[in-house]
Design an enzyme around this catalytic site. Structure first.
Site, short mmCIF file in Angstrom:
data_model
loop_
_atom_site.label_atom_id
_atom_site.label_comp_id
_atom_site.label_asym_id
_atom_site.label_seq_id
_atom_site.Cartn_x
_atom_site.Cartn_y
_atom_site.Cartn_z
CB THR A 122 -0.91 -0.01 1.24
OG1 THR A 122 -1.68 -1.19 1.20
CG2 THR A 122 -1.81 1.20 1.27
N GLY A 161 2.49 -2.92 8.41
CA GLY A 161 2.75 -3.18 9.82
C GLY A 161 4.20 -3.61 10.02
CD GLU A 404 -4.57 -8.54 2.99
OE1 GLU A 404 -4.52 -8.85 1.79
OE2 GLU A 404 -3.56 -8.26 3.66
#
Lengths: 642, 675
Positions: A122, A161, A404
């Site tokens: 992303t 993350g 997702e």
């Protein structure tokens, strides 16, 4: 009052007894209540626990990504950890998308946690729409290196993350340029921090993206690359390849990437079930403990779970949690069944499974998201306190509506498959699998009375008959959307424009399809349950799930003539009767989810129900009660009093 | 444009610095933005006043919310106290009075991020429930902040159901005192704001006992902390209740009382009094205790519920024209996400609702002010209607706005989840409004009780309050719409709403009657109908809101395009409601399946029409960037730059985490055993 024991349902439904003993009582994993810690402290605690977990994994010899996932889920509960992507996406991608030579080099490092990796897809400007990503990897044949760049602000990698502070490697998705041509998105292994010092490497700007709604312990990060060079061998080359001279070799099939997506999305469906189950456990137990107001003048205050409105809020959610549990298990099984086929090169079932999981991911995460909030509000004011545990469940779960694959986009992917199937049927072909009901539509066109003629056939106490009703609704909405799309196409030239102008209808069609699939799977499950008492209570839940859905979407069923207004009134009445039927088993049904108090993390949802005493104990631990109050306070007041 | 100061000027941005994707949206407005802002403010004069106040507050660094998202609970609390002290100084300096028109704008400019808000409730309850003598004693002390007040009603075990409160106040004739006690753990006062650390006094609601007889819940002024050193008074245990989803800046507290004695004069006694010999006297209605709640309920709807939804719409809509994603046509530039029908369908109904609720709130305020005047004159006639009204609307508006705000949050994709978007804090704050000042389901049932009563009265030919006279006028017949354009006629959809409300109320009343006649006990019959009753109450509130929106639009002047665009929003609000609750309208065939398809068609057409004015419609709310405090929603649309700049300011990027040296290094070097 309760006719069933928790152990019976747990055994027959969930068929597992969690290996909680492994970790739950391990003193290493004990820590202060996270609610009282700052973000930095929470991050530090998470890193500590992650490190300990790695040790446990080594001890038990657990290495497979899915096993690790379940180990974490069952043993550590809702544990958010900065290593999460290392064990899931980083590991899985290296395992599935590398050549043998690359595997040999990287897998020992990954498995042994000699390096810590994350998955950087992303960007600030692009998420679900992957083709829009802007990061570039330009091949330089002179040095046999890729040069990575973040050419704009919007191209900065954002959100991954573990990227902000923890990882020293990342799999970066970038547009590949070789011999002056763009070859689309490809994955590269990029070192980002110096091993040994953990300093960012020259050309790398990396950091934390700041506070979020939840995930305090996670260092979601940003990554900006300026002419950062990596060797040619760092491109993941199992499918597509760049040869030393820069020649690009195309992959065989692009459907292969579906596999990982299906896997991750099936995990989200399972997460929806689990998160909603947790919230239901808390709300239902608390509603049995909380006494309020009066039902009967002069009588003692009743448990709030005896109020019809409270049952109406919670029991359909309980039924939903069970329904989603079965759906999650179904997708997982299906994925495993066909991943063998994928390995052998048979990809025929993949498009349908891909379309189905996209829709179910969206449907279940939206429903669970709203359901968790309902549960919180059903707990009144105390649900709003962090001590209830529901705020944490919510903030941790809610991003799954976005990550997702953004849910609306997911629904439209399913719709694309449904419309395609509908068009196949229209052109005389037959379709198979979950969409086979579309085959019947051609027959209905020959007999226009067919739909109306079915009205009397719906038996509201028979799940199998209700499956048919949902099927008819799905068929009707898919057909309506497909026809509206065709009408738009006849008016306009652009396919995309017509699609956009029909997208609200298309999303509705996908929702109806998913709803049908869920009712069907739940109903199918009933026949597999051998214990009569368990089967009886699950049949009640299944009926409640199906009838509540009809009641809430009455318009669809009425408009299509699937049910009459008299039947809708009967459905509404039956829903209320079922609430009373389920009431005696409500607590047993949530106990069966078998969440340990430590994992539930809720004062309101405690197994022993000693809510109020423990709320007081919890509050006393609040940092605001530990700090010196008077000094800063008096500074303010003296000022006020001059 | 009639007004000289355009939005652009007050924002302090030249057009050049505005993201072209946002700038282009402002060029095509079909109406005058400043004119609409004036309509929302209640006149151009009010707009000027508001902006002047906002300017004063925002130019003072003490009131800055710049680092809010990075602060701990303690830091937030201290900042809130500092602001509360400073705001008082500021208001004196500016010559603004507490009940002047400026004070509401001051509070809004602070976005509620200030301490001592319960102090106002404390004062309000004394003004309403206290005798003239009590008002004369306490109000000056409170206005001068010689004490800090709170309002302690909710207990650990009881909230909305006031009669269930367990705290006791026993009258001791020999000393002319009340003795207050917390008899059980569930009787502990729990949640009151400003009470955990700040308040010196609080109004405690307790069961009054005189000579062994219980007289029900009454309010008492209790001192809980010393005015000298702020230590807790003898017999008082109080503290903070711990972290919540939001309100980090407020010290919501707990309070336990052990034989705390207060003088007889500390019972608020405008309506009830205990005389020195223990005689209990009641004046007026007992319902008056609810009045403070009703009044708080009415006052919070605008600031705590509607404004946050307006802010969320502003952020989400501006961001949706800056964010480009995927392509609508091959070969073209990526499309603004607001051009996707699904995105319009998420956001534009919320925008329409924000306007609808703004107008219904004005109506509610008129009703309330009239009622307040009557009660001051000891006329309690309007209390039931007012209570029913404020209950139902509070429930409907909070529920609708809460889910609307969440839709805005989720419509911003991943970035909505960042605190820097401003949306999570708006959401977690508005959430609380569904619970405080009355749990929504209970409130809707109170409205339903009123509706059933009125329905029966109306059926029996008795007179009923004006808002429910429609219940007497049940007309047979069906919706007369012939094509989709008919559904843009307010008469058509208002009648549909009216029909649905009457049908749900009358069928529930009939069901209730049947159950009772078949021998089911009254209370049990009521419980068996509660799901339907809630639905009926919602349908009533929805109908009144649509009707009020229609009437408001009719009264608007038809200049500068205002009436046109408001008509579109009104249509959208009404048709969205029918579209989303199709079952209710189809149920008895009032609207046919074919007509429902027309509703859908008109509804989807409206999305496309309003899309063009979406940005001007949120600009008209006239929030400053500082007030929005959002990296995604700023006026200039420089979203990504701002997100990156703000993230880099995060303390996590400035401090060195000990985690690497302590845990990561040993892990990577396989020396874990040393952990």
């Amino acid at each position: 009052m309760c006719s069933l024991s928790r152990a019976v349902i747990t055994e027959f439904v969930f068929l597992c007894l969690s290996p909680e003993a492994l970790v739950i009582n391990d003193p290493d994993f004990q820590h202060e209540d996270l609610n009282f810690l700052s973000r930095s402290q929470r991050y530090e605690q998470a890193i500590r626990k992650s490190s300990l977990m790695v040790m446990k994994l080594r001890e038990y010899g657990i290495a497979d990504p899915e096993e690790i996932y379940w180990f974490k889920r069952t043993c550590l509960g809702n544990f958010i950890e900065p290593f999460g992507l290392h064990f899931s996406m980083f590991h899985k991608t290296i395992e599935t998308q590398t050549t043998d030579a690359q595997k040999k080099k990287w897998l020992p490092l990954v498995r042994g946690v000699k390096i810590i990796g994350t998955y950087a897809q992303t960007e600030m400007g692009h998420g679900t729409h992957l083709r829009g990503l802007e990061t570039t990897a330009t091949y330089d044949p002179a040095t046999q290196e890729f040069i990575l760049n973040s050419p704009t602000v919007t191209s900065i990698k954002w959100w991954p993350g573990g990227l902000g502070k923890t990882s020293n490697h990342a799999i970066v998705l970038a547009q590949l340029y070789t011999q002056g041509q763009c070859k689309g998105l490809h994955a590269f292994i990029v070192p980002i921090r110096q091993l040994g010092t953990h300093e960012p490497l020259p050309g790398i700007t990396v950091g934390d993206i700041g506070p979020k709604f939840g995930y305090d312990e996670m260092d979601n990060g940003y990554l900006k690359m300026d002419n950062f060079r990596i060797p040619r061998e760092n491109m993941l080359m199992k499918y597509a390849q760049v040869e030393p001279d820069g020649t690009y070799v195309k992959p065989v099939s692009d459907k292969l990437t579906y596999g990982t997506m299906v896997f991750i999305r099936s995990l989200i469906v399972g997460d929806s079930a689990r998160s909603l189950s947790r919230a239901c456990t808390i709300a239902i137990r608390y509603s049995a403990v909380r006494h309020q107001s009066e039902l009967k003048p002069g009588a003692p205050e009743p448990q709030i779970l005896d109020y019809q409105t409270q049952q109406y809020k919670l029991f359909p959610l309980l039924a939903t949690a069970y329904a989603f549990h079965f759906v999650g298990a179904y997708i997982k099984d299906t994925y495993h069944r066909i991943s063998g086929d994928i390995h052998d090169g048979d990809l025929s079932e993949l498009p349908e499974l891909h379309a189905l999981t996209a829709g179910l991911k969206a449907f279940t995460s939206w429903t669970a998201n709203a359901g968790i909030e309902e549960c919180r509000m059903a707990c009144g004011g105390h649900g709003y306190s962090r001590c209830s545990g529901i705020p944490d469940i919510y903030v941790t779960f809610t991003p799954s509506c976005t990550y997702e694959g953004e849910n609306t986009v997911m629904m439209l992917q399913t719709a694309r498959f449904l419309v395609k199937s509908y068009n196949q049927v229209s052109s005389g072909q037959r379709v198979t699998g979950m969409v086979s009901y579309l085959n019947d539509l051609s027959r209905q066109r020959i007999q226009p009375q067919h739909v109306a003629g079915r009205t009397e056939a719906v038996r509201i106490n028979d799940p199998v008959s209700l499956v048919e009703a949902y099927k008819a609704r799905a068929a009707r909405l898919v057909e309506a959307a497909a026809k509206n799309l065709q009408a738009e196409l006849n008016h306009r030239k652009s396919k995309e424009d017509a699609w956009n102008r029909t997208s609200v209808d298309l999303v509705r069609a996908s929702e109806a399809h998913c709803h049908y699939v869920i009712v069907k799977l739940f109903t199918a499950k009933l026949s597999e349950i051998s214990n009569a008492a368990v089967c009886a209570v699950l049949t009640e839940l299944c009926l409640l799930y199906a009838l509540y859905g009809i009641s809430r979407n009455a318009g669809d069923f009425l408009q299509a003539g699937i049910l009459t207004d008299t039947q809708i009134t009967q459905v509404n009445q039956r829903v209320k009767e079922l609430l009373a039927v389920i009431r005696p088993n409500a607590v047993a049904l949530v106990d069966s989810f078998d969440f340990h108090d430590v994992h539930l993390g809720s004062v309101l949802g405690r197994y022993d129900g000693n809510v109020y005493e423990n709320m007081f104990e919890w509050a006393k631990k609040s940092p605001l009660n530990k700090t010196e109050v008077r000094k800063p306070y008096l500074v303010g007041l003296n000022d006020l009093w001059r | 444009m009639a007004l000289p100061d355009t939005t652009e000027d007050t924002q302090g941005f030249g057009l050049a610095s505005v993201n072209p994707d946002l700038a282009s949206e402002r060029l095509t407005a079909s109406f005058s933005v400043p004119r609409l802002t004036a309509v929302l403010d209640g006149g151009a004069e009010r707009t000027r006043l508001r902006r002047a106040v906002v300017d004063v507050i925002e130019s003072d660094p003490v009131f800055s919310r710049e680092n809010q998202y990075f602060q701990s609970q303690n830091e937030r609390y201290e900042a809130a106290v500092r602001k509360a002290v400073h705001v008082r100084k500021k208001m004196q300096e500016m010559g603004w009075s507490e009940d002047g028109p400026e004070s509401v704008y001051v509070y809004r400019a602070l976005s509620g991020d200030v301490a001592f808000l319960l102090h106002r409730v404390f004062m309000r309850s004394i003004s309403v429930l206290g005798s003239d003598k009590q008002v004369a004693k306490w109000i000056p002390l409170a206005s001068e902040y010689q004490l800090i007040g709170s309002y302690a009603q909710t207990e650990l075990g009881h909230g909305t159901y006031l009669q269930g409160l367990e705290t006791t106040a026993v009258f001791d004739i020999s000393t002319q005192e009340f003795i207050l006690n917390t008899p059980t753990i569930s009787a502990m006062k729990w949640w009151p704001g400003d009470m955990g650390r700040s308040a010196t006094h609080t109004v405690v609601f307790a069961q009054l006992y005189i000579q062994g007889k219980c007289y029900g819940v009454h309010p008492f002024i209790v001192q809980i902390r010393s005015l000298q050193d702020h230590s807790l008074c003898p017999g008082v245990i109080a503290g903070d209740i711990g972290p919540k989803m939001n309100f980090e800046h407020i010290d919501n507290g707990y309070l336990m009382l052990k034989n705390v004695r207060i003088p007889r004069e500390n019972m608020l006694n405008k309506f009830c009094e205990v005389q020195p010999d223990g005689t209990y006297i009641r004046r007026g209605s007992q319902k008056i205790n609810y009045f403070t709640m009703t009044s708080v309920r009415v006052s919070l709807i605008s600031d705590e519920v509607i404004l946050p939804l307006m802010k969320a719409c502003t952020i989400a809509i501006r961001y949706s024209v800056v964010r480009r994603q995927s392509k609508l046509k091959p070969g073209e530039e990526e499309a603004k996400i607001l051009d996707y029908q699904t995105q319009q369908e998420k956001l534009l109904p919320q925008l329409a609702a924000a306007y609808a609720f703004h107008f219904i709130n004005n109506y509610l305020h008129e009703l309330f002010n009239r009622g307040y005047r009557e009660i001051q004159g000891r006329n309690f006639d309007s209390l039931p209607e007012l209570h029913a009204f404020s209950s139902g609307f509070k429930a409907m508006v909070t529920q609708y706005c809460t889910s609307g705000l969440e839709i805005c949050l989720r419509a911003c994709g991943g970035h909505g989840y960042s605190l820097l978007s401003g949306l999570p804090s708006l959401y977690t704050k508005i959430l609380a409004s569904c619970i405080y000042e009355g749990e929504n389901t209970i409130l809707l049932l109170q409205t339903a009780r009123f509706l059933i009563k009125c329905f029966r009265a109306a059926s029996a030919g008795q007179s009923v309050p004006p808002s429910v006279t429609y219940l007497a006028a049940m007309k047979p017949g069906k919706c007369t719409a012939k094509d989709k354009l008919d559904f843009l006629s307010p008469d058509i959809y208002t009648e549909a709403y009216q029909h649905a409300a009457i049908r749900l109320i009358s069928s529930t009343a009939a069901k209730l009657q049947d159950l009772i006649q078949s021998g089911v006990e009254r209370h049990e019959a009521w419980n068996q109908c509660t799901v339907q009753l809630v639905q009926a109450a919602k349908a009533h509130c929805h109908y009144i809101t649509v009707k009020n929106f229609v009437e408001t639009v009719e009264k608007l002047e038809n200049t500068a395009g205002i009436q046109n665009i408001m008509k579109h929003l009104c249509d959208l609000f009404a048709l969205h409601g029918i579209f989303s609750n199709a079952g209710i309208f189809l149920h008895d065939g009032y609207i046919t399946g074919a007509q429902m398809d027309m509703v859908t068609a008109s509804y989807l057409d409206l999305l496309g029409i309003i899309r063009k004015d979406a940005v001007p419609l949120v600009d008209a709310f006239d929030f400053t960037d500082k007030n929005l405090n959002s990296a995604l929603g700023s006026y200039d649309g420089q979203v990504y730059q701002r997100l990156y700049e703000w993230a880099r300011k995060a303390p996590t990027n400035k401090q060195i985490s000990p985690a690497y040296e302590k845990y990561l290094k040993p892990l990577l070097h396989n020396k874990l055993s040393k952990l």
